[in-house]
Design a protein around this motif. Structure first.
Motif, PDB file in Angstrom:
ATOM      1  N   ALA A  41      -5.792  -2.715  31.298  1.00 35.86           N
ATOM      2  CA  ALA A  41      -6.251  -2.512  32.670  1.00 35.86           C
ATOM      3  C   ALA A  41      -5.220  -1.806  33.545  1.00 35.86           C
ATOM      4  O   ALA A  41      -5.573  -1.215  34.559  1.00 35.86           O
ATOM      5  N   ILE A  42      -3.957  -1.875  33.138  1.00 35.01           N
ATOM      6  CA  ILE A  42      -2.920  -1.289  33.989  1.00 35.01           C
ATOM      7  C   ILE A  42      -3.051   0.236  34.082  1.00 35.01           C
ATOM      8  O   ILE A  42      -2.651   0.852  35.066  1.00 35.01           O
ATOM      9  N   ARG A  43      -3.669   0.852  33.029  1.00 36.61           N
ATOM     10  CA  ARG A  43      -3.897   2.306  33.056  1.00 36.61           C
ATOM     11  C   ARG A  43      -5.316   2.589  32.580  1.00 36.61           C
ATOM     12  O   ARG A  43      -5.541   2.957  31.424  1.00 36.61           O
ATOM     13  N   PRO A  44      -6.297   2.447  33.461  1.00 34.88           N
ATOM     14  CA  PRO A  44      -7.693   2.680  33.067  1.00 34.88           C
ATOM     15  C   PRO A  44      -7.887   4.095  32.528  1.00 34.88           C
ATOM     16  O   PRO A  44      -7.298   5.058  33.032  1.00 34.88           O
ATOM     17  N   GLY A  45      -8.707   4.210  31.504  1.00 35.54           N
ATOM     18  CA  GLY A  45      -9.006   5.515  30.925  1.00 35.54           C
ATOM     19  C   GLY A  45      -8.037   5.967  29.863  1.00 35.54           C
ATOM     20  O   GLY A  45      -8.336   6.879  29.091  1.00 35.54           O
ATOM     21  N   ASP A  49     -23.475  -7.681  31.549  1.00 36.08           N
ATOM     22  CA  ASP A  49     -23.339  -6.221  31.542  1.00 36.08           C
ATOM     23  C   ASP A  49     -21.891  -5.755  31.381  1.00 36.08           C
ATOM     24  O   ASP A  49     -21.617  -4.555  31.440  1.00 36.08           O
ATOM     25  N   PHE A  50     -20.974  -6.691  31.189  1.00 32.83           N
ATOM     26  CA  PHE A  50     -19.568  -6.313  31.052  1.00 32.83           C
ATOM     27  C   PHE A  50     -19.380  -5.359  29.878  1.00 32.83           C
ATOM     28  O   PHE A  50     -19.766  -5.650  28.746  1.00 32.83           O
ATOM     29  N   ALA A  51     -18.784  -4.199  30.159  1.00 39.75           N
ATOM     30  CA  ALA A  51     -18.551  -3.198  29.104  1.00 39.75           C
ATOM     31  C   ALA A  51     -17.273  -2.404  29.388  1.00 39.75           C
ATOM     32  O   ALA A  51     -17.139  -1.258  28.975  1.00 39.75           O
ATOM     33  N   TYR A 109      -9.499   0.597  28.773  1.00 45.21           N
ATOM     34  CA  TYR A 109     -10.245  -0.022  29.868  1.00 45.21           C
ATOM     35  C   TYR A 109     -10.962   1.090  30.608  1.00 45.21           C
ATOM     36  O   TYR A 109     -10.337   2.049  31.061  1.00 45.21           O
ATOM     37  N   ARG A 110     -12.248   0.984  30.713  1.00 41.54           N
ATOM     38  CA  ARG A 110     -13.062   2.057  31.274  1.00 41.54           C
ATOM     39  C   ARG A 110     -12.742   2.278  32.751  1.00 41.54           C
ATOM     40  O   ARG A 110     -12.626   1.331  33.535  1.00 41.54           O
ATOM     41  N   GLU A 111     -12.604   3.518  33.106  1.00 37.85           N
ATOM     42  CA  GLU A 111     -12.383   3.862  34.505  1.00 37.85           C
ATOM     43  C   GLU A 111     -13.634   3.579  35.324  1.00 37.85           C
ATOM     44  O   GLU A 111     -14.753   3.701  34.833  1.00 37.85           O
ATOM     45  N   ALA A 112     -13.424   3.194  36.582  1.00 34.93           N
ATOM     46  CA  ALA A 112     -14.559   2.876  37.445  1.00 34.93           C
ATOM     47  C   ALA A 112     -15.380   4.118  37.735  1.00 34.93           C
ATOM     48  O   ALA A 112     -14.861   5.223  37.783  1.00 34.93           O
TER      49      ALA A 112
END
Length: 232
Positions: free
Chosen positions: A170-174, A215-217, A229-232
């Motif tokens: 999560a610290i670096r999404p994408g 729906d968490f993905a 971790y997927r970017e928003a």
């Protein structure tokens, strides 16, 4: 203050030899020779870390872990039979932090215990306002200073290993993290675990969030590469 370790095994020779080795390293040790006895003892008096044998009478290590995980996120190391890979996978999926195969080196066990306790220190340190800032990623909030995690305001109880894996992603999404990078984030460079261990922890992480939000993905798998971790 000395850390307290619980040893749970129906082999009294293992309980005696390992407890002597741990006490020589400065640990306080509590021994139980079956899962039912351990559940009563650990419910009444929690410890800093537990080492559980899987195959025991009355209540095996799997059932004991399942019941303990409803009460605590303390680190747990499983002792497994030499060739029983099914036990290893199931144990990790149920929330064990690590496993060691019998017969095992006492020095290796002590190193694994120390590594898990080092990673768990943050959960016992009170926030002082100068610690690591909380990570906000949409509905996700990770607060390292309190070892706390919420999703849409709902608390998510994570083990130390799960927390560190999620934080690394999560610290670096994408950005993609391969399994070696995730191993280092969760276990440190001095401890090696195989790919299956990381995959099992990721599956359990997803399951915990899906209980709250079907729906968490956010944790994506890139087959042959790693996770991100997927970017928003």
């Amino acid at each position: 203050m000395a850390h307290t370790i619980a040893l749970v095994d129906d082999d009294r020779n293992i309980l005696t030899s390992v407890s002597i080795a741990l006490e020589a390293e400065g640990f306080t040790v509590r021994c139980y020779n079956d899962g039912a006895e351990a559940l009563r003892g650990l419910t009444a008096q929690p410890v800093d870390l537990a080492v559980l044998d899987i195959k025991m009478p009355r209540m095996d290590g799997m059932e004991l872990l399942s019941r303990l995980r409803k009460l605590t996120a303390m680190p747990v190391i499983f002792l497994t039979s030499k060739d029983d890979e099914v036990d290893e996978v199931l144990g990790l999926r149920m929330g064990a932090d690590d496993y060691i195969k019998k017969p095992f080196s006492q020095r290796l066990l002590i190193e694994r215990i120390r590594a898990l306790l080092r990673r768990g220190e943050i959960a016992r340190e009170p926030p002082d306002g100068e610690g690591e800032p909380a990570i906000h990623r949409g509905p996700l909030v990770l607060d390292p200073g309190r070892h706390a995690c919420t999703w849409n305001g709902v608390d998510v109880t994570l083990t130390v290993t799960e927390f560190l894996l999620l934080k690394a992603l999560a610290i670096r999404p994408g950005h993609v993290k391969n399994r070696d990078q995730l191993m280092d984030a969760a276990y440190g460079e001095s401890i090696y675990v195989d790919d299956r261990t990381i995959d099992s922890h990721i599956k359990r992480l997803r399951k915990k969030f899906k209980i709250i939000d079907d729906d968490f993905a956010q944790i994506e798998t890139l087959y042959g590469v790693g996770y991100r971790y997927r970017e928003a």
